[in-house]
Design a protein around this motif. Structure first.
Motif, PDB file in Angstrom:
ATOM      1  N   SER A   1       2.605 -23.824  12.679  1.00  0.00           N
ATOM      2  CA  SER A   1       1.353 -23.291  12.113  1.00  0.00           C
ATOM      3  C   SER A   1       1.537 -23.412  10.613  1.00  0.00           C
ATOM      4  CB  SER A   1       1.382 -21.525  12.314  1.00  0.00           C
ATOM      5  OG  SER A   1       0.604 -21.039  11.298  1.00  0.00           O
ATOM      6  N   ILE A   2       2.866 -23.482  10.146  1.00  0.00           N
ATOM      7  CA  ILE A   2       3.245 -23.826   8.691  1.00  0.00           C
ATOM      8  C   ILE A   2       2.718 -25.527   8.276  1.00  0.00           C
ATOM      9  CG2 ILE A   2       5.143 -24.196   7.120  1.00  0.00           C
ATOM     10  CD1 ILE A   2       6.474 -21.887   8.281  1.00  0.00           C
TER      11      ILE A   2
ATOM     12  N   LEU B   1      -0.997 -25.837   7.964  1.00  0.00           N
ATOM     13  CA  LEU B   1      -1.546 -25.199   7.088  1.00  0.00           C
ATOM     14  C   LEU B   1      -2.633 -24.253   7.270  1.00  0.00           C
ATOM     15  CD1 LEU B   1      -1.578 -27.999   4.456  1.00  0.00           C
ATOM     16  CD2 LEU B   1       0.321 -26.436   4.643  1.00  0.00           C
TER      17      LEU B   1
ATOM     18  N   SER C   1      -0.214 -13.965   2.795  1.00  0.00           N
ATOM     19  CA  SER C   1      -1.125 -15.106   3.336  1.00  0.00           C
ATOM     20  C   SER C   1      -2.241 -15.034   2.645  1.00  0.00           C
ATOM     21  CB  SER C   1      -1.133 -15.238   4.939  1.00  0.00           C
ATOM     22  OG  SER C   1       0.139 -15.559   5.202  1.00  0.00           O
TER      23      SER C   1
ATOM     24  N   ASP D   1      -2.767 -18.993   2.225  1.00  0.00           N
ATOM     25  CA  ASP D   1      -1.682 -19.991   3.119  1.00  0.00           C
ATOM     26  C   ASP D   1      -0.954 -19.108   4.068  1.00  0.00           C
ATOM     27  OD1 ASP D   1       0.216 -21.576   3.974  1.00  0.00           O
ATOM     28  OD2 ASP D   1       1.334 -22.021   1.880  1.00  0.00           O
TER      29      ASP D   1
ATOM     30  N   ALA E   1       1.774 -19.558   5.730  1.00  0.00           N
ATOM     31  CA  ALA E   1       3.070 -19.852   5.954  1.00  0.00           C
ATOM     32  C   ALA E   1       3.950 -18.503   5.841  1.00  0.00           C
ATOM     33  CB  ALA E   1       3.671 -20.790   4.764  1.00  0.00           C
TER      34      ALA E   1
ATOM     35  N   ALA F   1       3.346 -16.765   9.141  1.00  0.00           N
ATOM     36  CA  ALA F   1       4.201 -17.713  10.212  1.00  0.00           C
ATOM     37  C   ALA F   1       5.857 -17.280  10.079  1.00  0.00           C
ATOM     38  CB  ALA F   1       4.076 -19.015  10.132  1.00  0.00           C
ATOM     39  N   LEU F   2       6.088 -17.128   8.869  1.00  0.00           N
ATOM     40  CA  LEU F   2       7.578 -17.063   8.497  1.00  0.00           C
ATOM     41  C   LEU F   2       8.037 -15.684   9.005  1.00  0.00           C
ATOM     42  CD1 LEU F   2       8.012 -18.490   4.988  1.00  0.00           C
ATOM     43  CD2 LEU F   2       8.951 -19.475   7.212  1.00  0.00           C
TER      44      LEU F   2
END
Length: 214
Positions: A108-109, A112, A172, A177, A179, A182-183
């Motif tokens: 996913s990161i 993008l 996000s 974004d 990221a 996802a993190l």
């Protein structure tokens, strides 16, 4: 809803066991299993619709509670080695799912991709509401004083990861974004790995101990 809470291990108010004995304990565990199972299925469906990694992680977290209750119920009245084997299977399945979720987060990161933040946030808010409500209802059937601290102690292991998911979605949305979401999802999944290893190890030790007693 934390599996420990439903098993009667929460402190901070109420008696350590339901007042009605083992039958009430089984009833609470069945209720917890059903609620967690339905909530987990809802979160996974929302994750598929929104592509929010934090929702996948939340669904895995909740479904693991349902599995814990199921294993405990299946182990009641059966030979100890059966519960040990079921625990080992649960741990292995949890580890595989957690590792797969970390991989999904990485993709996913790299891709993008931005999740559907409003819908994913609503799903997490709903999950938090169900968790707190369930904790309140569980303590309402116990002797002792029902306090906010008791509810918090019972539900915090779920509320904190769900809240972290909300924070990740908010960042996000601000950064446009995916990221951060996802993190956070990868972090929640990684936190489940020690629990998975504990289940596998405990199952192997329990099965080995039962074999030596024969």
């Amino acid at each position: 809803m934390d599996g420990g809470c439903c098993g009667g291990s929460c402190g901070g108010g109420g008696s350590p066991r339901p007042t009605g004995g083992s039958d009430d304990l089984k009833h609470i565990m069945r209720m917890s299993m059903v609620v967690n199972g339905l909530l987990g299925a809802l979160l996974l469906a929302a994750a598929d619709a929104t592509q929010a990694v934090s929702l996948w992680a939340a669904g895995l977290l909740v479904l693991n509670h349902a599995a814990s209750n199921g294993v405990a119920l299946a182990g009641m009245g059966n030979a100890p080695e059966w519960r040990a084997r079921l625990s080992a299977v649960q741990g292995a399945a949890l580890a595989i799912a957690a590792v797969a979720l970390v991989v999904v987060a990485g993709r996913s990161i790299a891709g993008l991709s931005l999740p559907d933040v409003p819908l994913a946030s609503l799903a997490l808010l709903f999950a938090i509401g169900v968790t707190v409500t369930a904790a309140t209802l569980l303590f309402a059937g116990r002797s002792g004083t029902l306090t906010l601290r008791a509810i918090w102690l019972c539900s915090r292991k779920d509320v904190l990861p769900l809240g972290a998911g909300l924070a990740g979605l908010a960042v996000s949305w601000l950064l446009l974004d995916g990221a951060p979401d996802a993190l956070v999802g990868a972090g929640v999944a990684a936190m489940l790995l020690p629990a998975a290893w504990g289940l596998v190890r405990g199952g192997m030790v329990g099965e080995g101990g039962s074999a030596r007693m024969r």
